[in-house]
Design an enzyme around this catalytic site. Sequence first.
Site, short mmCIF file in Angstrom:
data_model
loop_
_atom_site.label_atom_id
_atom_site.label_comp_id
_atom_site.label_asym_id
_atom_site.label_seq_id
_atom_site.Cartn_x
_atom_site.Cartn_y
_atom_site.Cartn_z
NE ARG A 263 -3.84 4.47 -1.14
CZ ARG A 263 -4.83 4.18 -0.33
NH1 ARG A 263 -4.77 4.50 0.94
NH2 ARG A 263 -5.92 3.59 -0.80
CD GLU B 42 11.98 -22.61 11.61
OE1 GLU B 42 11.47 -23.63 11.12
OE2 GLU B 42 11.72 -21.47 11.20
NE ARG C 79 -3.28 2.19 3.15
CZ ARG C 79 -2.83 3.13 3.97
NH1 ARG C 79 -1.60 3.07 4.46
NH2 ARG C 79 -3.61 4.15 4.29
CE LYS D 46 10.16 -20.87 38.19
NZ LYS D 46 10.46 -20.07 37.01
NE ARG E 21 14.82 -18.33 6.76
CZ ARG E 21 14.93 -17.69 5.62
NH1 ARG E 21 14.80 -18.35 4.49
NH2 ARG E 21 15.19 -16.42 5.58
CG ASP F 190 12.42 -16.18 9.93
OD1 ASP F 190 11.51 -16.61 10.65
OD2 ASP F 190 12.68 -16.65 8.80
#
Length: 329
Positions: free
Chosen positions: A30, A229, A26, A220, A178, A134
């Site tokens: 514009r 990952e 956008r 806990k 990644r 990422d």
Amino acid sequence: MDNSKIRKIGVLTSGGDAPGMNAAIRSVVRSCIFNNIIPVGIYRGYKGLVRKNFVTMQSHSVSKIIQLGGTILKSSRLPEFATDKLLRKMAIDNLREDLIDALVVIGGDGSFRGANLLSEEFGYPIVGIPGTIDNDIYGTDYTIGFDTAINTAMEAIDKIRDTADSHNHLFFVEVMGRDAGFIATYTAIATGAEATVIPEVHTSIESICTYMQTERRKNKTSGIVIVSEGSELGSAVEIAAKVNEILPDYKTRVTTLGHIQRGGSPSTRDRVLASLLGNYAVNALRDGKSGVMVGIKGGQVSYTPFKEACSRHNPIDANMLEIAKILSI
Ligand code: ADP
């Protein structure tokens, strides 16, 4: 380079989609119109360049998209673009045939490698906008989509904490990123996770177990370990299994958040970042810049050559990891 005669600019989104890409499209459209430049949308990234899937855009073409996740121009992957110079020549020929003078590429490091080849091989003016959840692009403090992704991950992990607490579970939650641990590090701090495993820092299964076994942690009612990952110890499923071998009394559970981190309405920060970068990209082309990615560093606009932007990423602030540890004692 003098790009002062730019009359038409093409814009495409490529590679992994990220929330905020629509806000960037956008802004490009514009900002072009503001500069009396005709904006042309290119569908499906580099595939659309090769297949000449172009459409001239108007101001109303980008109405009511700022709040939408995904990308209205669609994205794609075209691995042959890296190996086949003929494809790249077709792409440039198509652009020139339609009198498109310059290109804005919104994407991640792979997309910038493609953009770098096009601009080096054919001297074609291209500016990049970093769009990836990422945050793994050098030359900008934040990439478009990162803020939304960490908010999505945070909300999901808050919910996991509720159920983990009720059942004394030790949860391993895998987040995206990644080969970069930004999403993991930020969400670990934001959710008070007990431990974090990221690709940038060497960790062993034994150290995770020792860490979970301190008196305080043993008391806990639940535990959350965020696994990025790309970690050297494997996926969250693999890490949970190995931890369970050493600590068989722990009730371990695994959740992989996956693609929900890519979707959803972009956050305010991502919409604002995308709006600024879209405008900076058009201005950069108008002012004769090419072969660079626009970013924001320390509050200032920055221009980073494609080669540099995709060769490394910003380091994770070691302080953040230390603070995450301190606050989870
Ligand atoms: P991202 O831009 O999100 O990192 P990819 O790594 O999948 O996503 O890259 C997107 C596209 O960019 C690829 O499908 C391919 O068309 C192009 N690309 C990736 N790497 C290269 C490269 N080394 N050279 C030329 N084009 C590339």
